[in-house]
Design a protein around this motif. Structure first.
Motif, PDB file in Angstrom:
ATOM      1  N   TYR A  11     -58.804 -52.490  -8.028  1.00  0.00           N
ATOM      2  CA  TYR A  11     -57.869 -51.729  -6.824  1.00  0.00           C
ATOM      3  C   TYR A  11     -57.836 -52.484  -5.742  1.00  0.00           C
ATOM      4  O   TYR A  11     -58.935 -52.822  -5.169  1.00  0.00           O
ATOM      5  CB  TYR A  11     -58.256 -50.399  -6.945  1.00  0.00           C
ATOM      6  N   LEU A  12     -56.971 -52.601  -5.034  1.00  0.00           N
ATOM      7  CA  LEU A  12     -56.494 -53.430  -3.936  1.00  0.00           C
ATOM      8  C   LEU A  12     -55.943 -52.602  -2.858  1.00  0.00           C
ATOM      9  O   LEU A  12     -54.691 -51.958  -3.006  1.00  0.00           O
ATOM     10  CB  LEU A  12     -55.884 -54.642  -4.089  1.00  0.00           C
ATOM     11  N   CYS A  13     -56.605 -52.373  -1.600  1.00  0.00           N
ATOM     12  CA  CYS A  13     -56.190 -51.788  -0.300  1.00  0.00           C
ATOM     13  C   CYS A  13     -55.331 -52.844   0.402  1.00  0.00           C
ATOM     14  O   CYS A  13     -56.321 -53.815   0.645  1.00  0.00           O
ATOM     15  CB  CYS A  13     -57.121 -50.929   0.298  1.00  0.00           C
ATOM     16  N   VAL A  14     -54.413 -53.151   0.597  1.00  0.00           N
ATOM     17  CA  VAL A  14     -53.730 -53.991   1.700  1.00  0.00           C
ATOM     18  C   VAL A  14     -53.320 -53.174   3.060  1.00  0.00           C
ATOM     19  O   VAL A  14     -52.550 -52.425   2.986  1.00  0.00           O
ATOM     20  CB  VAL A  14     -52.410 -54.523   0.757  1.00  0.00           C
ATOM     21  N   THR A  15     -53.765 -53.640   4.193  1.00  0.00           N
ATOM     22  CA  THR A  15     -53.605 -53.185   5.426  1.00  0.00           C
ATOM     23  C   THR A  15     -53.495 -54.326   6.448  1.00  0.00           C
ATOM     24  O   THR A  15     -54.115 -55.491   6.224  1.00  0.00           O
ATOM     25  CB  THR A  15     -54.695 -52.068   5.695  1.00  0.00           C
ATOM     26  N   GLY A  16     -52.717 -53.881   7.352  1.00  0.00           N
ATOM     27  CA  GLY A  16     -52.470 -54.628   8.696  1.00  0.00           C
ATOM     28  C   GLY A  16     -53.131 -54.132   9.838  1.00  0.00           C
ATOM     29  O   GLY A  16     -53.198 -54.588  10.785  1.00  0.00           O
ATOM     30  N   ASN A  17     -53.948 -52.905   9.703  1.00  0.00           N
ATOM     31  CA  ASN A  17     -54.449 -52.331  10.590  1.00  0.00           C
ATOM     32  C   ASN A  17     -55.425 -53.335  11.445  1.00  0.00           C
ATOM     33  O   ASN A  17     -56.589 -53.779  10.879  1.00  0.00           O
ATOM     34  CB  ASN A  17     -55.278 -50.962  10.281  1.00  0.00           C
TER      35      ASN A  17
ATOM     36  N   ALA B 252     -61.032 -44.671  -5.541  1.00  0.00           N
ATOM     37  CA  ALA B 252     -60.986 -45.525  -6.311  1.00  0.00           C
ATOM     38  C   ALA B 252     -62.138 -45.999  -6.867  1.00  0.00           C
ATOM     39  O   ALA B 252     -62.335 -46.065  -8.039  1.00  0.00           O
ATOM     40  CB  ALA B 252     -60.446 -46.693  -5.945  1.00  0.00           C
ATOM     41  N   MET B 253     -63.161 -46.104  -6.124  1.00  0.00           N
ATOM     42  CA  MET B 253     -64.680 -46.298  -6.523  1.00  0.00           C
ATOM     43  C   MET B 253     -65.273 -45.378  -7.409  1.00  0.00           C
ATOM     44  O   MET B 253     -65.789 -45.423  -8.403  1.00  0.00           O
ATOM     45  CB  MET B 253     -65.663 -46.836  -5.358  1.00  0.00           C
ATOM     46  N   GLU B 254     -64.976 -44.121  -6.970  1.00  0.00           N
ATOM     47  CA  GLU B 254     -65.467 -42.759  -7.511  1.00  0.00           C
ATOM     48  C   GLU B 254     -65.016 -43.057  -9.122  1.00  0.00           C
ATOM     49  O   GLU B 254     -65.541 -42.249  -9.904  1.00  0.00           O
ATOM     50  CB  GLU B 254     -65.251 -41.616  -6.871  1.00  0.00           C
ATOM     51  N   ALA B 255     -63.673 -43.773  -9.261  1.00  0.00           N
ATOM     52  CA  ALA B 255     -63.146 -43.516 -10.587  1.00  0.00           C
ATOM     53  C   ALA B 255     -63.765 -44.697 -11.331  1.00  0.00           C
ATOM     54  O   ALA B 255     -63.208 -44.954 -12.521  1.00  0.00           O
ATOM     55  CB  ALA B 255     -61.716 -43.372 -10.666  1.00  0.00           C
ATOM     56  N   GLY B 256     -64.701 -45.711 -10.688  1.00  0.00           N
ATOM     57  CA  GLY B 256     -64.977 -46.938 -11.438  1.00  0.00           C
ATOM     58  C   GLY B 256     -64.411 -47.967 -11.125  1.00  0.00           C
ATOM     59  O   GLY B 256     -64.681 -48.920 -11.728  1.00  0.00           O
ATOM     60  N   ALA B 257     -63.387 -48.186 -10.162  1.00  0.00           N
ATOM     61  CA  ALA B 257     -62.704 -49.270  -9.859  1.00  0.00           C
ATOM     62  C   ALA B 257     -63.535 -50.311  -9.021  1.00  0.00           C
ATOM     63  O   ALA B 257     -64.163 -49.776  -8.281  1.00  0.00           O
ATOM     64  CB  ALA B 257     -61.362 -49.027  -9.260  1.00  0.00           C
ATOM     65  N   ALA B 258     -63.205 -51.457  -9.256  1.00  0.00           N
ATOM     66  CA  ALA B 258     -63.672 -52.494  -8.242  1.00  0.00           C
ATOM     67  C   ALA B 258     -62.681 -52.563  -7.141  1.00  0.00           C
ATOM     68  O   ALA B 258     -61.339 -52.786  -7.534  1.00  0.00           O
ATOM     69  CB  ALA B 258     -63.744 -53.963  -8.953  1.00  0.00           C
ATOM     70  N   VAL B 259     -63.013 -52.483  -5.966  1.00  0.00           N
ATOM     71  CA  VAL B 259     -62.137 -52.070  -4.817  1.00  0.00           C
ATOM     72  C   VAL B 259     -62.493 -53.344  -3.638  1.00  0.00           C
ATOM     73  O   VAL B 259     -63.653 -53.706  -3.474  1.00  0.00           O
ATOM     74  CB  VAL B 259     -62.313 -50.820  -4.050  1.00  0.00           C
TER      75      VAL B 259
ATOM     76  N   ALA C 221     -56.000 -42.011  -5.239  1.00  0.00           N
ATOM     77  CA  ALA C 221     -56.695 -43.307  -5.518  1.00  0.00           C
ATOM     78  C   ALA C 221     -57.599 -43.028  -6.579  1.00  0.00           C
ATOM     79  O   ALA C 221     -57.551 -43.839  -7.510  1.00  0.00           O
ATOM     80  CB  ALA C 221     -57.371 -44.013  -4.196  1.00  0.00           C
ATOM     81  N   ARG C 222     -58.221 -42.093  -6.734  1.00  0.00           N
ATOM     82  CA  ARG C 222     -59.094 -41.745  -7.795  1.00  0.00           C
ATOM     83  C   ARG C 222     -58.429 -41.513  -9.067  1.00  0.00           C
ATOM     84  O   ARG C 222     -58.693 -42.167 -10.240  1.00  0.00           O
ATOM     85  CB  ARG C 222     -60.041 -40.382  -7.630  1.00  0.00           C
ATOM     86  N   ALA C 223     -57.073 -40.941  -8.999  1.00  0.00           N
ATOM     87  CA  ALA C 223     -56.233 -40.498 -10.421  1.00  0.00           C
ATOM     88  C   ALA C 223     -55.730 -41.943 -10.636  1.00  0.00           C
ATOM     89  O   ALA C 223     -55.767 -42.207 -11.687  1.00  0.00           O
ATOM     90  CB  ALA C 223     -55.265 -39.841  -9.949  1.00  0.00           C
ATOM     91  N   MET C 224     -55.492 -42.649  -9.973  1.00  0.00           N
ATOM     92  CA  MET C 224     -54.976 -44.369 -10.128  1.00  0.00           C
ATOM     93  C   MET C 224     -55.910 -44.865 -10.888  1.00  0.00           C
ATOM     94  O   MET C 224     -55.653 -45.535 -12.013  1.00  0.00           O
ATOM     95  CB  MET C 224     -54.152 -44.855  -8.974  1.00  0.00           C
TER      96      MET C 224
END
Length: 187
Positions: A3-9, A27-34, A172-175
């Motif tokens: 799972y990737l968050c893309v931001t320009g913040n 996303a991490m709670e659902a087991g994804a590598a973030v 994100a968790r659902a995804m």
């Protein structure tokens, strides 16, 4: 799942920062590598050649030595993404806008890095809270041009951030848990 968050913040605190980390936590709670990809250091598109250069045909940037091509590969490896931005003047933050302009050129249509991928779209408007809709429309157009699948569209401001931040975490968790894009949930 990757799972990737893309931001320009450009900030290391504030509303968009808090929401970005809420998405990552979900996303991490659902087991994804973030991972979080900050694009604010990448160069703007130079619009080479006749306006397309090699980007449309070769799906990369001729001037990718700034890290863009590596970022594009990172997106290609992701199973799901979140595009998250502060709202400036009713649009995405400038470095994310520039990045997505390059991304659109290199990922146009059904063969690019975003094609068929679920993408959570999040815009964070501080200050007046205005501009959320136009910013989210801009992000939605990117998805239509690249074949990405908008998983959810969330507008956050300083008046709703308590429950919208929770909604972003839940999305994100659902995804990351593998809920398919477009699946109807019984109510």
């Amino acid at each position: 799942m990757n799972y990737l968050c893309v931001t320009g913040n450009p900030k290391s605190d504030g509303l968009c920062y808090a929401v970005t980390h809420a998405v990552a936590r979900g996303a991490m709670e659902a087991g994804a590598a973030v991972d979080i990809l900050h694009v604010d250091q990448l160069a703007r598109c130079r619009v080479c050649g006749d306006g397309w250069g090699i980007c449309r045909d070769q799906h990369c940037c001729a001037f990718g030595s700034d890290g863009f091509n590596e970022a594009l590969e990172h997106i290609g490896r992701a199973d799901a993404l979140c595009l998250i931005t502060p709202v400036y003047w009713g649009e995405m933050e400038e470095s994310l806008k520039s990045f997505t302009d390059k991304l659109r050129r290199c990922s146009f249509g059904q063969s690019g890095a975003l094609s068929g991928k679920p993408v959570l779209l999040v815009a964070c408007a501080g200050g007046t809270g205005n501009g959320l809709l136009s910013c989210l429309e801009q992000m939605d157009r990117l998805c239509r041009h690249t074949g990405a699948l908008p998983y959810d569209i969330i507008g956050v401001n300083r008046w709703n951030n308590d429950y919208k931040r929770a909604a972003a975490t839940a999305a994100a968790r659902a995804m990351a848990a593998g809920r398919p894009h477009g699946q109807t949930i019984a109510y």
